[in-house]
Design an enzyme around this catalytic site. Sequence first.
Site, PDB file in Angstrom:
ATOM      1  N   CYS A 234       0.819  -1.220   0.000  1.00 51.55           N
ATOM      2  CA  CYS A 234       0.000   0.000   0.000  1.00 51.55           C
ATOM      3  C   CYS A 234       0.851   1.267   0.000  1.00 51.55           C
ATOM      4  CB  CYS A 234      -0.951  -0.002   1.187  1.00 51.55           C
ATOM      5  SG  CYS A 234      -2.114  -1.372   1.090  1.00 51.55           S
TER       6      CYS A 234
ATOM      7  N   HIS B 255      -3.383   7.083   1.984  1.00 56.27           N
ATOM      8  CA  HIS B 255      -3.748   5.802   1.374  1.00 56.27           C
ATOM      9  C   HIS B 255      -5.117   5.414   1.926  1.00 56.27           C
ATOM     10  CE1 HIS B 255      -4.089   1.676   0.435  1.00 56.27           C
ATOM     11  NE2 HIS B 255      -3.873   1.269   1.667  1.00 56.27           N
TER      12      HIS B 255
ATOM     13  N   ASN C  75     -10.142  -0.266  -0.908  1.00 56.65           N
ATOM     14  CA  ASN C  75      -8.687  -0.094  -0.802  1.00 56.65           C
ATOM     15  C   ASN C  75      -8.060  -0.677  -2.072  1.00 56.65           C
ATOM     16  OD1 ASN C  75      -5.961  -0.536  -0.298  1.00 56.65           O
ATOM     17  ND2 ASN C  75      -6.264  -1.122   1.842  1.00 56.65           N
TER      18      ASN C  75
HETATM   19  N1  COA Z   1     -19.028  -9.163   7.451  1.00 57.65           N
HETATM   20  C1  COA Z   1     -19.622  -9.486   8.598  1.00 57.65           C
HETATM   21  N2  COA Z   1     -18.942  -9.927   9.690  1.00 57.65           N
HETATM   22  C2  COA Z   1     -17.624 -10.025   9.587  1.00 57.65           C
HETATM   23  C3  COA Z   1     -16.935  -9.696   8.396  1.00 57.65           C
HETATM   24  C4  COA Z   1     -17.686  -9.251   7.305  1.00 57.65           C
HETATM   25  N3  COA Z   1     -17.128  -8.891   6.146  1.00 57.65           N
HETATM   26  N4  COA Z   1     -15.614  -9.874   8.601  1.00 57.65           N
HETATM   27  C5  COA Z   1     -15.470 -10.305   9.865  1.00 57.65           C
HETATM   28  N5  COA Z   1     -16.674 -10.405  10.445  1.00 57.65           N
HETATM   29  C6  COA Z   1     -16.995 -10.824  11.824  1.00 57.65           C
HETATM   30  C7  COA Z   1     -15.902 -11.661  12.429  1.00 57.65           C
HETATM   31  O1  COA Z   1     -16.043 -13.016  12.065  1.00 57.65           O
HETATM   32  C8  COA Z   1     -16.131 -11.435  13.890  1.00 57.65           C
HETATM   33  O2  COA Z   1     -17.197 -12.241  14.319  1.00 57.65           O
HETATM   34  P1  COA Z   1     -17.199 -12.919  15.793  1.00 57.65           P
HETATM   35  O3  COA Z   1     -17.190 -11.786  16.748  1.00 57.65           O
HETATM   36  O4  COA Z   1     -18.445 -13.692  15.782  1.00 57.65           O
HETATM   37  O5  COA Z   1     -15.940 -13.746  15.826  1.00 57.65           O
HETATM   38  C9  COA Z   1     -16.614  -9.995  13.963  1.00 57.65           C
HETATM   39  O6  COA Z   1     -17.067  -9.668  12.647  1.00 57.65           O
HETATM   40  C10 COA Z   1     -15.535  -9.008  14.361  1.00 57.65           C
HETATM   41  O7  COA Z   1     -14.382  -9.305  13.587  1.00 57.65           O
HETATM   42  P2  COA Z   1     -13.069  -8.478  13.739  1.00 57.65           P
HETATM   43  O8  COA Z   1     -12.064  -8.972  12.773  1.00 57.65           O
HETATM   44  O9  COA Z   1     -12.697  -8.425  15.203  1.00 57.65           O
HETATM   45  O10 COA Z   1     -13.592  -7.062  13.287  1.00 57.65           O
HETATM   46  P3  COA Z   1     -12.953  -5.661  13.484  1.00 57.65           P
HETATM   47  O11 COA Z   1     -13.921  -4.795  14.170  1.00 57.65           O
HETATM   48  O12 COA Z   1     -11.565  -5.756  14.012  1.00 57.65           O
HETATM   49  O13 COA Z   1     -12.851  -5.159  11.984  1.00 57.65           O
HETATM   50  C11 COA Z   1     -11.402  -4.923  10.105  1.00 57.65           C
HETATM   51  C12 COA Z   1     -12.100  -5.883  11.019  1.00 57.65           C
HETATM   52  C13 COA Z   1     -10.641  -5.721   9.092  1.00 57.65           C
HETATM   53  C14 COA Z   1     -12.438  -4.056   9.396  1.00 57.65           C
HETATM   54  C15 COA Z   1     -10.477  -4.027  10.964  1.00 57.65           C
HETATM   55  O14 COA Z   1      -9.651  -4.828  11.764  1.00 57.65           O
HETATM   56  C16 COA Z   1      -9.635  -3.141  10.133  1.00 57.65           C
HETATM   57  O15 COA Z   1     -10.123  -2.252   9.473  1.00 57.65           O
HETATM   58  N6  COA Z   1      -8.311  -3.314  10.164  1.00 57.65           N
HETATM   59  C17 COA Z   1      -7.399  -2.583   9.303  1.00 57.65           C
HETATM   60  C18 COA Z   1      -7.423  -3.228   7.952  1.00 57.65           C
HETATM   61  C19 COA Z   1      -6.749  -2.421   6.901  1.00 57.65           C
HETATM   62  O16 COA Z   1      -6.816  -1.226   6.882  1.00 57.65           O
HETATM   63  N7  COA Z   1      -6.103  -3.123   5.977  1.00 57.65           N
HETATM   64  C20 COA Z   1      -5.446  -2.535   4.888  1.00 57.65           C
HETATM   65  C21 COA Z   1      -4.143  -2.005   5.315  1.00 57.65           C
HETATM   66  S1  COA Z   1      -3.316  -1.239   4.049  1.00 57.65           S
END
Ligand code: COA
Length: 333
Positions: free
Chosen positions: A114, A260, A290
């Site tokens: 990224c 980004h 993204n």
């Molecule tokens: N739709 C619905 N539910 C989803 C899902 C989706 N697309 N993806 C994950 N879940 C569920 C998980 O299974 C989990 O369920 P559980 O509580 O029953 O186990 C719950 O949602 C929470 O998951 P979690 O991974 O803890 O969510 P989060 O609040 O941490 O959000 C991201 C996940 C990926 C959105 C977040 O961590 C994030 O934005 N991180 C940065 C990612 C990023 O910017 N990447 C690019 C970098 S360049």
Amino acid sequence: MKYATITGLGYYVPDNVITNEDLTQYMETSDEWIQERTGIQQRRYFTYGKDTNASMAAAASRMALERANVTAKEVDLIVYATITPDYFFPGSGFLMQRELGMDGIGVIDIRDQCSGFVYALSIADQFIRTGTYKTILVVGSEIQSTWIDKSNQGRSVAVIFGDGAGAAVVQATSDPAHRILSTHLHADGRFAEDLYVKDPGSSRPNRSATKEMVDEGGFNVVMNGNAVFKHAVVRFTEVIQEALKANELSPEDISLLVPHQANIRISDYVRQQLKLPEEKVINNIQRYGNTTAASIPIALNEAWEQGRVRPGDLVCLAAFGSGFTWASALIRW
Ligand code: COA
């Protein structure tokens, strides 16, 4: 004294719009979950047979060249960032060079995820300031949609990414009033496996790509979303502050921050840390998701088209991504 300045911007996004609702066909998710966690409403997916990583880059580059009033023959070097090339090797930069009829000039093929576009811009800046080249095409292009696992298992990654390309023509100038002021590159390989695709890999017992690797998910993007989020908010802010300090400037001097497009919550957090008003930060993740190395040039293009980048403005580009990598560029437009 030679400086580097951006003289033309271009971008290309595929016409295939995938809404959050569309994703519910493949995985258990919802528009509400995706928007609340990431801000994303839709993204673009390439069309097989029409778009390739290189063809999208070529379209973006044609636009950038035209806007810069530069012909393909005048370009001295291509710096091309992607983590999703058309072939494992050679890189898509060579395919784009062929498509644009730029045979013979050097192509630097970089990844840096990224942060790829800012790394690429930094390379262009150095080559121009040393007087080696006069006109460089800097490109970021990605097709993420064929890498992501669209099943329930991959849903936390799959909903984030989209496809697209952006390009900038960077040229030599002797005018210190309009130029790239500085670039700042960082990485921390201790976190390599917090956001990565393991296969196809060369250091494997037999072949670098096998059916077992596919079955075991080695070709899927693996992301520790929490770790990415926590590091991103710190590093984004740090690297922007670093750029400002290097130029004896402060956050209130920024006319436009082009982060980004990782996640709208990350951008919001960084904006608040720097005490920037909403109108000084570009967010288009809602429409494109993204797009990795393409996200900054696409966002910068849109900002420029909207008249939000004017001569004399202080524009700050900032990135964070897999590696981990993070980087910034400060530009006096
Ligand atoms: N739709 C619905 N539910 C989803 C899902 C989706 N697309 N993806 C994950 N879940 C569920 C998980 O299974 C989990 O369920 P559980 O509580 O029953 O186990 C719950 O949602 C929470 O998951 P979690 O991974 O803890 O969510 P989060 O609040 O941490 O959000 C991201 C996940 C990926 C959105 C977040 O961590 C994030 O934005 N991180 C940065 C990612 C990023 O910017 N990447 C690019 C970098 S360049």
